[in-house]
Design a protein around this motif. Structure first.
Motif, short mmCIF file in Angstrom:
data_model
loop_
_atom_site.label_atom_id
_atom_site.label_comp_id
_atom_site.label_asym_id
_atom_site.label_seq_id
_atom_site.Cartn_x
_atom_site.Cartn_y
_atom_site.Cartn_z
N LEU A 14 32.03 78.37 -16.60
CA LEU A 14 33.36 78.86 -16.22
C LEU A 14 33.73 78.19 -14.90
CD1 LEU A 14 35.55 80.96 -17.13
CD2 LEU A 14 34.51 82.53 -15.48
N LEU A 15 34.83 77.44 -14.88
CA LEU A 15 35.20 76.65 -13.70
C LEU A 15 36.56 77.12 -13.15
CD1 LEU A 15 34.65 74.26 -11.79
CD2 LEU A 15 35.84 72.79 -13.44
N PRO A 16 36.55 77.99 -12.12
CA PRO A 16 37.83 78.39 -11.51
C PRO A 16 38.42 77.24 -10.69
CG PRO A 16 36.02 79.90 -10.94
CD PRO A 16 35.41 78.67 -11.51
N VAL A 17 39.74 77.08 -10.76
CA VAL A 17 40.46 76.05 -10.01
C VAL A 17 41.65 76.70 -9.32
CG1 VAL A 17 41.68 73.84 -10.10
CG2 VAL A 17 39.82 74.29 -11.72
N ALA A 18 41.63 76.73 -7.99
CA ALA A 18 42.75 77.31 -7.23
C ALA A 18 43.87 76.28 -7.11
CB ALA A 18 42.28 77.73 -5.83
N VAL A 19 45.07 76.64 -7.58
CA VAL A 19 46.23 75.74 -7.55
C VAL A 19 47.34 76.44 -6.77
CG1 VAL A 19 47.83 74.35 -8.90
CG2 VAL A 19 45.55 74.85 -9.81
N HIS A 20 47.43 76.15 -5.49
CA HIS A 20 48.45 76.79 -4.66
C HIS A 20 49.80 76.13 -4.88
CE1 HIS A 20 45.76 79.41 -2.41
NE2 HIS A 20 44.88 78.42 -2.39
N PRO A 21 50.89 76.89 -4.85
CA PRO A 21 52.22 76.31 -5.04
C PRO A 21 52.49 75.20 -4.05
CG PRO A 21 52.33 78.70 -5.11
CD PRO A 21 50.93 78.35 -4.70
N GLY A 22 53.04 74.11 -4.57
CA GLY A 22 53.35 72.98 -3.72
C GLY A 22 52.18 72.06 -3.45
N GLN A 23 50.97 72.45 -3.90
CA GLN A 23 49.79 71.61 -3.67
C GLN A 23 48.97 71.52 -4.96
OE1 GLN A 23 47.60 73.00 -0.20
NE2 GLN A 23 49.44 73.94 0.59
N PRO A 24 49.58 71.09 -6.08
CA PRO A 24 48.86 71.10 -7.34
C PRO A 24 48.23 69.77 -7.74
CG PRO A 24 51.16 70.81 -7.76
CD PRO A 24 50.98 70.75 -6.27
N GLY A 25 48.07 68.86 -6.80
CA GLY A 25 47.69 67.50 -7.18
C GLY A 25 46.22 67.26 -7.39
N ASN A 26 45.38 68.31 -7.45
CA ASN A 26 43.94 68.07 -7.53
C ASN A 26 43.36 68.47 -8.87
OD1 ASN A 26 44.39 70.77 -7.23
ND2 ASN A 26 42.77 71.11 -5.70
N LEU A 27 44.19 68.51 -9.92
CA LEU A 27 43.67 68.93 -11.21
C LEU A 27 42.98 67.77 -11.91
CD1 LEU A 27 46.56 71.11 -12.65
CD2 LEU A 27 44.64 71.78 -11.25
N PRO A 28 41.74 67.98 -12.37
CA PRO A 28 41.08 66.91 -13.12
C PRO A 28 41.73 66.76 -14.49
CG PRO A 28 39.74 68.91 -13.13
CD PRO A 28 40.91 69.17 -12.22
N ILE A 29 41.84 65.54 -14.96
CA ILE A 29 42.43 65.28 -16.27
C ILE A 29 41.30 65.20 -17.28
CG2 ILE A 29 43.85 63.72 -17.63
CD1 ILE A 29 45.31 65.15 -15.36
N LEU A 51 35.32 84.81 -9.26
CA LEU A 51 34.97 84.17 -10.53
C LEU A 51 33.84 83.17 -10.36
CD1 LEU A 51 38.50 83.65 -12.15
CD2 LEU A 51 36.75 85.32 -12.78
N CYS A 52 33.79 82.49 -9.21
CA CYS A 52 32.63 81.61 -8.95
C CYS A 52 31.34 82.42 -8.91
CB CYS A 52 32.83 80.87 -7.63
SG CYS A 52 34.01 79.51 -7.69
N HIS A 53 31.40 83.59 -8.27
CA HIS A 53 30.22 84.44 -8.17
C HIS A 53 29.84 84.99 -9.54
CE1 HIS A 53 28.08 88.28 -7.41
NE2 HIS A 53 27.52 87.59 -6.42
N GLU A 54 30.83 85.49 -10.30
CA GLU A 54 30.55 86.06 -11.62
C GLU A 54 30.06 84.99 -12.59
OE1 GLU A 54 30.61 89.21 -12.71
OE2 GLU A 54 31.02 89.89 -10.66
N GLY A 55 30.57 83.76 -12.42
CA GLY A 55 30.18 82.69 -13.35
C GLY A 55 28.71 82.40 -13.32
N HIS A 56 28.07 82.59 -12.16
CA HIS A 56 26.63 82.31 -12.05
C HIS A 56 25.79 83.31 -12.84
CE1 HIS A 56 27.41 79.17 -9.25
NE2 HIS A 56 27.82 79.96 -8.27
N SER A 57 26.33 84.51 -13.07
CA SER A 57 25.57 85.54 -13.78
C SER A 57 25.84 85.56 -15.28
CB SER A 57 25.90 86.92 -13.19
OG SER A 57 27.27 87.22 -13.33
N LEU A 58 26.72 84.71 -15.77
CA LEU A 58 27.02 84.67 -17.20
C LEU A 58 25.91 83.94 -17.96
CD1 LEU A 58 30.83 83.78 -17.06
CD2 LEU A 58 29.82 86.00 -17.63
N SER A 59 25.79 84.26 -19.22
CA SER A 59 24.79 83.61 -20.06
C SER A 59 25.11 82.12 -20.20
CB SER A 59 24.79 84.26 -21.45
OG SER A 59 24.01 83.50 -22.35
#
Length: 711
Positions: A300-315, A286-294
């Motif tokens: 488009l901002l993909p955010v990987a949220v692994h189980p047990g490590q979700p503390g990095n979400l921007p508010i 999605l990071c790669h595809e996002g660069h080619s979008l209009s």
């Protein structure tokens, strides 16, 4: 007389009670003081109070308070969007306040540490008090509370550790177990012990919060008859679209994300995938595809949220315009976490999950892919206005989540329960009992580690092992390091292996660069020693995040390791065990570290059977390979393939790899065990051939007889 009493006395004395006009409304509000800290309520309190009263849970407040006052147990069923996790703990605090906290305070457990922190912050705001004072939290390696904290959120495993010093939980008048439907090992153990504790403490109240309606055996667990159940009105699901094409769910999910971004209204997306590898791969694509979008479509901002490590979400505020469309890529069991993200408009659900199932016969986890439960599916549908289900509408989903206690390695759990027996809690009444074979294997392993005496009770060694927040094998290694005078180094190894991996795996084009960076830390004595190199370098560069980023290391994991190292060191000092002077790098220190590791991990020994990296694991006669992140797996010219290794972890069905190894261990002090018998047989039949194959021994090497003969 209190401030409130003085003011009311003056009003009465001057006969002003009836004279307060509508214009004096602000002054009247000032007279209303917060019952928890004695200060006037702020204007924000009233704003949040009006929002709280709109939550579905508010309609059940009177019923809940009446039920809590009349009996010891109450179960509340309703999704997180109903407000159960934030409001009910506050009402329990009011209940305890009504009796002047005679029976204790309130504790509420969560599964994930970040959820405990987020809820504590939210509830402190709603109660108009300071975080860390009246409301606080306690998570692994971080505590923000005092002895006078009225309401404390914590993880379920932290409450178990607290029972080591307070077996009957006498600090608390109300114990709330949230997310009970997830059936974690720690929550199930708490449920089993609380049944016994409640018999000894009739004044204690136990509240279960669950997102799905509990099955009959859960309702009947505490009282033998159905416990009071309060069902909350859950918000209805939004539009649900089932898409069961022949394509793989992974490709379908990514196509849907791009289609939503092109054609749908603003709003964030949550994609429930299955494995960590899928999450990382989807993020990269999605990071790669996002660069080619209009550019007209927005970012488009993909955010990987692994189980047990979700503390990095921007508010980000829901009203913000022109911000990126976030795509949260996650998997089970993260359903509850996303209720706090109000900007979510779309959910894409693969409908399956990965589960680790422990096989006691081969002492390792197997991985199975299975459908999610009906409750999980319902929770995901309620997250947003539109949910795309990548499975047929008529698929039969399991009614409930399978309890983790029946499919996990329970050695640590058995060690804890043995400790509770000493404290007088002799029986843990599980809702679902652990697998008998797994229970026997756990007892066998604890016996091999000398944690049990001849009667099967906890030995003095076992009591000391239970003091540490480590798996039993690592705790035994730590105690052995006191004997071998290498405590400082083994504490680092224990911390680094207990927290998530410190290595980050970048996109494919950067992997060679990351490998070169990681090789700078390689130690010819093995991966355990490489971890010490990394930790020492991290401390040398003052914990700098940029340094970690440049070397493809996980800054958060290294900070956790540093905090855990400090906690282990404090525990060693508290129980007055010796801490050696650091001597990392000396020959004697290297050999002592290996001996200490062997004392705990003697069941995890493997031999290269053909010289090509196919390692035969002695205990269950299985052949595995070296993990790519190992210094040996990278085929570094620094490290040749050793004939014998001791490994920390073996993943069977996932990649069949051995993780974190060191070579040429010393077997003379192996305790009686299955691996000792197997190894003795190998040595008896192949000692002469083994001697012929080995090169001449240098003066610095110990004699072969010391290394190979079991005494």
């Amino acid at each position: 007389m209190s401030t409130t009493g003085i003011i009311h006395f003056l009003i009465t004395k001057l006969n002003l009670t009836g004279a307060l006009s509508q214009g004096d409304k602000e002054y009247d509000d000032i007279l209303e003081l917060n019952q928890f800290d004695g200060l006037p309520y702020s204007s924000r309190f009233y704003k949040l109070l009006s929002e709280r009263k709109e939550l579905p849970v508010w309609k059940a407040k009177c019923e809940f308070m009446d039920t809590l006052a009349k009996g010891q147990f109450v179960i509340v069923s309703g999704s997180a969007k109903t407000g159960r996790s934030s409001q009910i703990p506050q009402w329990c605090a009011e209940f305890c306040l009504s009796v002047q906290f005679q029976h204790g305070m309130v504790v509420c457990t969560q599964i994930h540490a970040q959820q405990a922190v987020d809820l504590a912050l939210r509830v402190a705001d709603e109660m108009d008090v300071n975080i860390g004072h009246e409301v606080g939290y306690s998570i692994p390696l971080e505590t923000c509370s005092t002895n006078d904290t009225v309401l404390r959120y914590c993880t379920d495993d932290m409450l178990l550790r607290e029972m080591m010093s307070d077996p009957l939980l006498e600090r608390y008048g109300v114990v709330i177990l949230d997310q009970a439907h997830q059936r974690t090992v720690a929550t199930d153990v708490l449920l089993g012990l609380l049944k016994d504790i409640a018999l000894q403490r009739p004044e204690l109240r136990v509240v279960l919060l669950t997102a799905v309606e509990p099955v009959p055996k859960q309702l009947a667990h505490f009282t033998g008859s159905a416990a009071p159940l309060i069902g909350l009105e859950s918000p209805g699901a939004g539009e649900v679209v089932h898409n069961s094409t022949g394509d793989s769910y992974f490709c379908s999910a990514l196509r849907l994300v791009l289609e939503i971004h092109r054609s749908e209204e603003e709003g964030d997306v949550v994609v429930f995938l299955v494995t960590a590898q899928e999450i990382d791969l989807a993020h990269e694509i999605l990071c790669h595809e996002g660069h080619s979008l209009s550019p007209d479509l927005g970012e488009l901002l993909p955010v990987a949220v692994h189980p047990g490590q979700p503390g990095n979400l921007p508010i980000l505020g829901e009203e913000e315009t022109g911000r990126p469309r976030r795509v949260f890529l996650t998997s089970s069991p993260n359903e509850d976490f996303f209720w706090a993200v109000s900007s979510i408009r779309f959910v894409i659900d693969a409908g399956i999950e990965k589960r680790y199932v422990y096989n006691p016969r081969i002492r390792t986890n197997s991985v199975i892919i299975q459908p999610i439960s009906a409750g999980q599916a319902k929770s995901r549908k309620q997250l947003a206005g539109k949910c795309f289900c990548l499975y047929p509408e008529d698929r039969q989903l399991p009614i409930e989540i399978r309890p983790h206690v029946v499919e996990s390695d329970i050695s640590s759990t058995v060690l804890f329960l043995k400790r509770m027996e000493i404290a007088g809690l002799g029986h843990c009444d599980f809702i679902d009992r652990p697998d008998p074979e797994g229970l026997m294997q756990a007892l066998e392993e604890l016996d091999y580690l000398a944690a049990l005496d001849n009667d099967g009770n906890l030995s003095e060694m076992g009591i000391i092992m239970s003091e540490f927040p480590l798996e039993p094998q690592m705790a035994k290694t730590l105690l052995a390091s006191c004997e071998f005078d290498c405590v400082s180094e083994v504490v680092i190894i224990a911390a680094m292996l207990t927290v998530p991996t410190c290595f980050t795996v970048p996109s494919a084009d950067l992997k060679p660069e990351a490998t070169q960076c990681h090789m700078k830390f390689q130690n010819p004595e093995g991966d355990h020693f490489t971890l010490i190199n990394i930790y020492k370098a991290f401390k040398q560069y003052c914990n700098v995040a940029k340094w970690c980023q440049d070397l493809y290391l996980n800054h958060a994991a290294l900070l956790m390791a540093d905090a855990l190292r400090a906690e282990i060191t404090d525990t060693l000092k508290r129980i007055e065990l010796p801490i050696s002077v650091p001597a990392f790098g000396s020959r004697s220190n290297t050999l002592n570290i290996k001996r200490a590791l062997l004392a705990g991990f003697f069941m995890q020994v493997a031999r290269d059977v053909d010289g090509s990296g196919n390692y035969f694991i002695l205990t269950h006669r299985h052949v595995a390979q070296i993990h790519p992140l190992s210094g040996y797996g990278a085929k570094s010219p620094k490290l040749g393939l050793p004939e014998w290794v001791l490994f920390h972890e073996h993943s069977f069905f996932e990649d069949n790899c051995l993780r974190t190894m060191a070579p040429q261990y010393f077997f003379y002090n192996l305790p009686p065990s299955e691996s000792k018998d197997i190894l003795q047989n190998i040595l008896n039949h192949g000692a002469s051939q083994y001697q012929e194959q080995k090169p001449p021994i240098s003066q610095e090497e110990p004699q072969t007889s010391d290394r190979c003969v079991i005494q």
